[in-house]
Design a protein around this motif. Structure first.
Motif, PDB file in Angstrom:
ATOM      1  N   PHE A 136      -3.743  -1.805  13.210  1.00 48.89           N
ATOM      2  CA  PHE A 136      -2.543  -2.391  13.806  1.00 48.89           C
ATOM      3  C   PHE A 136      -2.002  -1.519  14.946  1.00 48.89           C
ATOM      4  CE2 PHE A 136      -2.395  -4.661   9.678  1.00 48.89           C
ATOM      5  CZ  PHE A 136      -2.413  -5.948  10.183  1.00 48.89           C
ATOM      6  N   ILE A 137      -2.115  -0.221  14.816  1.00 49.43           N
ATOM      7  CA  ILE A 137      -1.689   0.685  15.894  1.00 49.43           C
ATOM      8  C   ILE A 137      -2.550   0.454  17.134  1.00 49.43           C
ATOM      9  CG2 ILE A 137      -1.553   3.119  16.602  1.00 49.43           C
ATOM     10  CD1 ILE A 137      -0.830   3.688  13.569  1.00 49.43           C
ATOM     11  N   ILE A 138      -3.846   0.304  16.942  1.00 55.75           N
ATOM     12  CA  ILE A 138      -4.739   0.007  18.073  1.00 55.75           C
ATOM     13  C   ILE A 138      -4.317  -1.301  18.738  1.00 55.75           C
ATOM     14  CG2 ILE A 138      -7.114  -0.654  18.675  1.00 55.75           C
ATOM     15  CD1 ILE A 138      -7.996   1.446  16.501  1.00 55.75           C
ATOM     16  N   PHE A 192       5.954  -2.182   3.628  1.00 60.90           N
ATOM     17  CA  PHE A 192       6.728  -1.247   4.438  1.00 60.90           C
ATOM     18  C   PHE A 192       5.940   0.009   4.814  1.00 60.90           C
ATOM     19  CE2 PHE A 192       9.963   2.155   4.914  1.00 60.90           C
ATOM     20  CZ  PHE A 192      10.569   1.657   6.057  1.00 60.90           C
ATOM     21  N   THR A 193       5.072   0.493   3.968  1.00 60.73           N
ATOM     22  CA  THR A 193       4.339   1.729   4.258  1.00 60.73           C
ATOM     23  C   THR A 193       3.444   1.560   5.487  1.00 60.73           C
ATOM     24  OG1 THR A 193       4.362   2.246   1.910  1.00 60.73           O
ATOM     25  CG2 THR A 193       2.843   3.496   3.260  1.00 60.73           C
ATOM     26  N   VAL A 194       2.645   0.523   5.506  1.00 62.99           N
ATOM     27  CA  VAL A 194       1.789   0.256   6.670  1.00 62.99           C
ATOM     28  C   VAL A 194       2.657  -0.119   7.870  1.00 62.99           C
ATOM     29  CG1 VAL A 194       0.004  -1.270   7.624  1.00 62.99           C
ATOM     30  CG2 VAL A 194      -0.216  -0.384   5.293  1.00 62.99           C
ATOM     31  N   GLY A 195       3.695  -0.918   7.626  1.00 61.84           N
ATOM     32  CA  GLY A 195       4.602  -1.306   8.703  1.00 61.84           C
ATOM     33  C   GLY A 195       5.302  -0.119   9.330  1.00 61.84           C
ATOM     34  N   LEU A 196       5.806   0.793   8.500  1.00 62.41           N
ATOM     35  CA  LEU A 196       6.492   1.979   9.020  1.00 62.41           C
ATOM     36  C   LEU A 196       5.538   2.875   9.795  1.00 62.41           C
ATOM     37  CD1 LEU A 196       9.056   3.717   9.182  1.00 62.41           C
ATOM     38  CD2 LEU A 196       8.330   4.801   7.041  1.00 62.41           C
ATOM     39  N   THR A 197       4.359   3.075   9.288  1.00 56.08           N
ATOM     40  CA  THR A 197       3.366   3.895   9.996  1.00 56.08           C
ATOM     41  C   THR A 197       3.055   3.284  11.355  1.00 56.08           C
ATOM     42  OG1 THR A 197       2.427   4.570   7.875  1.00 56.08           O
ATOM     43  CG2 THR A 197       1.057   4.921   9.833  1.00 56.08           C
ATOM     44  N   THR A 198       2.860   1.981  11.383  1.00 57.62           N
ATOM     45  CA  THR A 198       2.588   1.272  12.640  1.00 57.62           C
ATOM     46  C   THR A 198       3.797   1.340  13.567  1.00 57.62           C
ATOM     47  OG1 THR A 198       1.118  -0.230  11.436  1.00 57.62           O
ATOM     48  CG2 THR A 198       1.833  -0.935  13.618  1.00 57.62           C
ATOM     49  N   THR A 213      -4.366   2.534   3.389  1.00 55.40           N
ATOM     50  CA  THR A 213      -3.105   2.480   4.147  1.00 55.40           C
ATOM     51  C   THR A 213      -3.330   2.946   5.578  1.00 55.40           C
ATOM     52  OG1 THR A 213      -1.821   2.888   2.149  1.00 55.40           O
ATOM     53  CG2 THR A 213      -0.735   3.373   4.259  1.00 55.40           C
ATOM     54  N   TYR A 214      -4.000   4.060   5.740  1.00 51.62           N
ATOM     55  CA  TYR A 214      -4.204   4.646   7.065  1.00 51.62           C
ATOM     56  C   TYR A 214      -5.220   3.862   7.883  1.00 51.62           C
ATOM     57  CZ  TYR A 214      -1.479   8.248   4.886  1.00 51.62           C
ATOM     58  OH  TYR A 214      -0.465   8.915   4.239  1.00 51.62           O
ATOM     59  N   LEU A 220       0.846  -1.184   0.000  1.00 49.42           N
ATOM     60  CA  LEU A 220       0.000   0.000   0.000  1.00 49.42           C
ATOM     61  C   LEU A 220       0.889   1.243   0.000  1.00 49.42           C
ATOM     62  CD1 LEU A 220      -2.660  -1.154   2.618  1.00 49.42           C
ATOM     63  CD2 LEU A 220      -2.764  -1.307   0.132  1.00 49.42           C
ATOM     64  N   SER A 221       0.377   2.336  -0.555  1.00 51.35           N
ATOM     65  CA  SER A 221       1.155   3.575  -0.595  1.00 51.35           C
ATOM     66  C   SER A 221       0.485   4.639   0.272  1.00 51.35           C
ATOM     67  CB  SER A 221       1.289   4.071  -2.037  1.00 51.35           C
ATOM     68  OG  SER A 221       0.026   4.453  -2.542  1.00 51.35           O
ATOM     69  N   TYR A 222       1.228   5.707   0.534  1.00 48.07           N
ATOM     70  CA  TYR A 222       0.718   6.761   1.407  1.00 48.07           C
ATOM     71  C   TYR A 222      -0.408   7.578   0.780  1.00 48.07           C
ATOM     72  CZ  TYR A 222       4.198   5.917   4.990  1.00 48.07           C
ATOM     73  OH  TYR A 222       4.939   5.346   5.987  1.00 48.07           O
TER      74      TYR A 222
END
Length: 172
Positions: A27-29, A64-70, A20-21, A13-15
């Motif tokens: 995952f952040i939750i 990586f995009t979702v992983g990095l954000t998380t 993505t968000y 996914l891209s930003y």
């Protein structure tokens, strides 16, 4: 963009995608709730390393995009809301989290499958790189090896639990 083999579907996914968000937020939750549960046990955070679990799954499955954000948002939000991890620990936890996201996304993309071995490689890679980084940042080999010495149950949970979570997600 979806890439797949007969039994694995990986996403990059891209930003500029809303998905993505939304996926990262889930995952952040998870990375907020799981540490809160583990901190109910004395030294639960040090033993179970819960802040990394959903980062591993996010980066492996969604890239990586979702992983990095998380990886970045989870420790920052946890620290801001609950004081854990302490602000002084944020730099090394962020280094380890980002390294985990990079390792998970890279190994998932290169292997295009999920196995206990590939997940174990992710955990070993981020722990080794993160421990060296912590040693360089703190000058203390004892402190740098804490995640491995005290956190070996958490590493095992990441490997086995991460593998099981990913297998479940890949079947969906």
């Amino acid at each position: 963009m979806k890439s797949s083999t007969s039994n694995v579907a990986l996403y990059q996914l891209s930003y500029n995608q809303v998905k993505t968000y939304l996926v990262a937020a889930l995952f952040i939750i998870g990375n907020i709730a799981l540490p809160q549960l583990c901190h109910l046990i004395p030294q639960g955070g040090l033993v179970f390393l819960p802040i990394y679990f959903f980062t591993l799954v996010a980066a492996y499955k969604y890239g990586f995009t979702v992983g990095l954000t998380t990886a970045v948002m989870s420790p920052l939000v946890n620290s801001a809301l609950f004081g854990m991890p302490p602000a002084a620990m944020l730099p090394i936890i962020l280094v380890k989290s980002v390294t985990l996201a990079l390792a998970a996304a890279f190994i998932a993309k290169k292997s295009n499958k999920v196995t206990l071995l590939t997940v174990a490689l992710v955990v070993i890679a981020y722990q080794l790189i993160g421990s060296v980084a912590e040693w360089l940042m703190t000058g203390s080999i004892e402190r740098a090896s804490q995640d491995i010495i005290l956190g070996w149950p958490g590493c095992l949970i990441q490997i086995v639990g991460g593998y099981l979570a990913l297998r479940y997600l890949f079947k969906k």
